[in-house]
Design an enzyme around this catalytic site. Structure first.
Site, PDB file in Angstrom:
ATOM      1  N   LYS A  38      -8.843  -2.027   0.734  1.00 60.63           N
ATOM      2  CA  LYS A  38      -8.668  -1.150   1.882  1.00 60.63           C
ATOM      3  C   LYS A  38      -9.416   0.169   1.718  1.00 60.63           C
ATOM      4  CE  LYS A  38      -6.298  -3.820   4.539  1.00 60.63           C
ATOM      5  NZ  LYS A  38      -7.003  -4.471   5.681  1.00 60.63           N
ATOM      6  N   ASP A  87     -10.072 -10.672   7.806  1.00 59.76           N
ATOM      7  CA  ASP A  87      -9.459  -9.350   7.849  1.00 59.76           C
ATOM      8  C   ASP A  87     -10.354  -8.202   8.315  1.00 59.76           C
ATOM      9  OD1 ASP A  87      -7.126  -7.743   7.417  1.00 59.76           O
ATOM     10  OD2 ASP A  87      -8.003  -7.005   5.567  1.00 59.76           O
ATOM     11  N   LYS A 121      -3.402 -12.657  11.645  1.00 62.26           N
ATOM     12  CA  LYS A 121      -4.866 -12.697  11.596  1.00 62.26           C
ATOM     13  C   LYS A 121      -5.374 -13.857  10.744  1.00 62.26           C
ATOM     14  CE  LYS A 121      -6.046  -8.687  10.022  1.00 62.26           C
ATOM     15  NZ  LYS A 121      -4.705  -8.311   9.564  1.00 62.26           N
ATOM     16  N   THR A 122      -4.837 -13.965   9.528  1.00 69.93           N
ATOM     17  CA  THR A 122      -5.308 -15.005   8.611  1.00 69.93           C
ATOM     18  C   THR A 122      -4.913 -16.382   9.111  1.00 69.93           C
ATOM     19  OG1 THR A 122      -5.185 -13.497   6.726  1.00 69.93           O
ATOM     20  CG2 THR A 122      -5.194 -15.848   6.235  1.00 69.93           C
ATOM     21  N   HIS A 174     -10.603  -4.109  12.245  1.00 69.96           N
ATOM     22  CA  HIS A 174      -9.536  -4.693  11.426  1.00 69.96           C
ATOM     23  C   HIS A 174      -9.126  -5.989  12.114  1.00 69.96           C
ATOM     24  CE1 HIS A 174      -5.318  -4.326   9.443  1.00 69.96           C
ATOM     25  NE2 HIS A 174      -6.156  -4.981   8.676  1.00 69.96           N
ATOM     26  N   ARG A 220       0.829  -1.200   0.000  1.00 73.58           N
ATOM     27  CA  ARG A 220       0.000   0.000   0.000  1.00 73.58           C
ATOM     28  C   ARG A 220       0.871   1.260   0.000  1.00 73.58           C
ATOM     29  NH1 ARG A 220      -1.764   0.852   4.376  1.00 73.58           N
ATOM     30  NH2 ARG A 220      -0.917  -0.840   5.616  1.00 73.58           N
ATOM     31  N   SER A 271      -1.361  -6.241   9.286  1.00 76.91           N
ATOM     32  CA  SER A 271      -0.874  -7.247   8.347  1.00 76.91           C
ATOM     33  C   SER A 271       0.419  -7.873   8.862  1.00 76.91           C
ATOM     34  CB  SER A 271      -0.624  -6.587   6.990  1.00 76.91           C
ATOM     35  OG  SER A 271      -0.077  -7.504   6.091  1.00 76.91           O
ATOM     36  N   ARG A 291       1.434 -12.490  -1.851  1.00 77.75           N
ATOM     37  CA  ARG A 291       0.076 -12.748  -1.369  1.00 77.75           C
ATOM     38  C   ARG A 291      -0.726 -13.572  -2.358  1.00 77.75           C
ATOM     39  NH1 ARG A 291      -2.083  -9.651   2.911  1.00 77.75           N
ATOM     40  NH2 ARG A 291      -0.659  -8.059   3.707  1.00 77.75           N
TER      41      ARG A 291
END
Length: 532
Positions: free
Chosen positions: A200, A258, A243-244, A219, A60, A239, A324
């Site tokens: 996002k 997410d 989380k995933t 988030h 990003r 990130s 990713r």
């Protein structure tokens, strides 16, 4: 020429986008892959996955994100965190982008953001790249084909990587720009092929809209117990904090990885897919996520692969560490079909501590939970943002400052009210370093993290004996089955315990210095939980 299913009264011409070449509306996955291959946007991988590169933008670009400063949002935007753009500059940017698109082919997806129909946002995404359309079709929620006949978007995103902004003319910082105009219900993205900007941007919209409806945007990833949709756990984190990985527990049902909302009814996923990091992904440690990289239509970004066999190299970060894959939720066998769950019973705040100070798990009081939520301590992981090549300690309030258009206290008070109402148990989980700081210590063993989370979620950890951490005041378990006792006391994992003490005091001061910005805006109990 137009192709695909769409509300005949809601074509791009009705939105002032005219003079285009072919417009492809709501193509399905096979057609999008065909179009992307035809245009040379990527390569067909094993199992029918789509392998692509995002060029120079492999993460990003938060410094190039702007909110248009109009009277309707003037008093509600957190301007210290959101760069303003003048309305006339946005209008010039909009006009110039549309002029740039004339004669070009574009792809359109009409999608839902939010599994709860009461709170969802209907979004139209217009992309120059076919694979961007495939990506966002995975990441947002797909209407039934018949629903497209009546679909009218509340917000529109126009993404044009080939357009370069002019900072002097368009009021931005560089040739790259992401500009949100809440009045015109329009987002413009230019000069970046990084697909994550699309998702996002939608998250940022929801982070502004939902608090006004009493819904907490988060988030976080989320899952619930098998056979009990009311036993929900949410995992806050930036990130790279897990989380995933940690929410994809075969013993629980995945709600999403997410972005979620917490309403008076319960938890709901904003998205319809997952965007998982693949660097060092292994078939043994994360078999379900690994398997998606060989599934039809999965988008695989910036991974090195064998040019002949198309076999992926999961350890090669020569393009970026932020490799990713994007895939629909149904590619995970235990994913929820509805994206819905009850009110969270357990709240996990994930942090990646590059200092090697924090324990692998700690139980938080509600006030301590708010302190750590507003602090949002973690480390920026290599590749997630441009220019980040190794973990850097950072404080990202609410575990998502780049996506927060309102002041942090708005989200903090919402979460505080919901914790008070539900009595949810809060945990801080460190997936970062132990035995030393980054460069000398080692990454927290994922097997131990999973064992600790299992004990927290099944309630058995509450029965453990706890000690009070001398640095942060939270409770840390002394002994947990299947976890080495020494790991639970980070000071003991360092060869030089005096060096640990110095490092711990350094981190304590960082917390205190960062939290000073919130002291005037918080309740007394949270202020009392602050360090320093």
């Amino acid at each position: 020429m137009t192709t695909g299913r769409v509300n005949p009264e809601f074509r791009l011409e009705d939105q002032g986008i005219t003079g285009l070449g072919a417009v492809y509306y709501n193509l399905l996955e096979p057609a999008l892959i065909e179009e992307a291959l035809k245009r040379g946007e990527g390569t067909l991988g094993q199992g029918g996955s789509f392998l692509c590169s995002t060029g120079s933008h492999t993460g990003r670009s938060p410094k190039d994100k702007f909110v248009v400063r109009t009277p309707s949002v003037e008093d509600t935007i957190w301007w210290e965190n959101n760069a303003p753009m003048a309305p006339d500059a946005f209008d010039r940017l909009h006009a110039d982008m549309l002029a740039h698109l004339r004669g070009r082919e574009v792809f359109v997806q009409d999608l839902y953001a939010g599994a709860d129909a009461e709170h969802r946002l209907d979004v139209r995404v217009v992309t120059e790249l076919a694979w961007h359309n495939l990506f966002i079709r995975h990441l947002l929620r797909r209407p039934e084909r018949a629903e497209l006949d009546d679909f009218i978007a509340e917000f529109t995103i126009v993404n044009c990587p080939s357009f370069k902004a002019d900072p002097a003319r368009h009021g931005c910082r560089s040739e790259t720009v992401i500009a949100l105009n809440f009045d015109k219900k329009l987002i413009l993205i230019a000069n970046t092929a990084y697909a994550g900007e699309n998702k996002k941007s939608v998250f940022t919209l929801l982070n502004y809209i939902l608090p006004g409806k009493g819904v907490m945007p988060m988030h976080c990833s989320a899952n619930h117990a098998i056979g009990d949709e009311e036993d929900v756990a949410v995992f806050f984190g930036l990130s790279g904090t897990g989380k995933t990985t940690l929410s994809a527990d075969p013993g629980r049902v995945l709600i999403g990885d997410d972005e979620h909302g917490w309403s008076d009814k319960g938890t709901f996923n904003f998205e319809g897919g997952c965007y998982a990091k693949t660097i060092n992904l292994s078939r043994e440690a994360e078999p379900e996520i690994y398997a998606t990289t060989e599934r039809f239509a999965t988008v695989v970004e910036n991974m090195v692969f064998d040019p002949e066999t198309k076999a992926l190299d999961f350890e090669d970060d020569s393009l970026t560490a932020n490799t990713r894959c994007a895939y629909p939720l149904e590619y995970i066998s235990n994913a929820s079909a509805t994206g819905l769950g009850g009110k969270p019973r357990n709240i996990i705040m994930l942090t990646c501590d590059a200092f090697g100070v924090l324990p692998p798990i700690a139980r938080l009081t509600p006030a301590q939970a708010m302190y750590h939520f507003l602090s949002g301590f973690t480390a920026k992981v290599a590749g997630t943002e441009r220019g980040v090549t190794e973990p850097q300690p950072t404080f990202s309030t609410c575990f998502g400052a780049p996506f927060m258009p309102r002041r942090p206290e708005v989200y903090g008070k919402l979460l505080q009210e919901k914790i008070r109402h539900t009595g949810a148990t809060c945990w801080l989980v460190n997936t970062g370093w132990t035995g030393g700081a980054y460069g000398s210590g080692s990454r927290m063993p994922i097997r131990s993290t999973r064992a600790l989370l299992t004990a927290a979620l099944d309630g058995s950890l509450n029965a453990a004996r706890f000690r009070k951490d001398p640095n942060f005041g939270f409770e840390v378990p002394v002994s947990v089955p299947d976890v080495a006792d020494v790991l639970l006391d980070p000071r003991r994992t360092w060869e030089d315990e005096a060096a640990y003490d110095v490092q711990a005091q350094k981190l304590v001061k960082m917390f205190a210095d960062n939290f000073a910005q919130y002291v005037a805006h918080i309740d007394d109990d949270i202020r009392a939980a602050a360090i320093g």
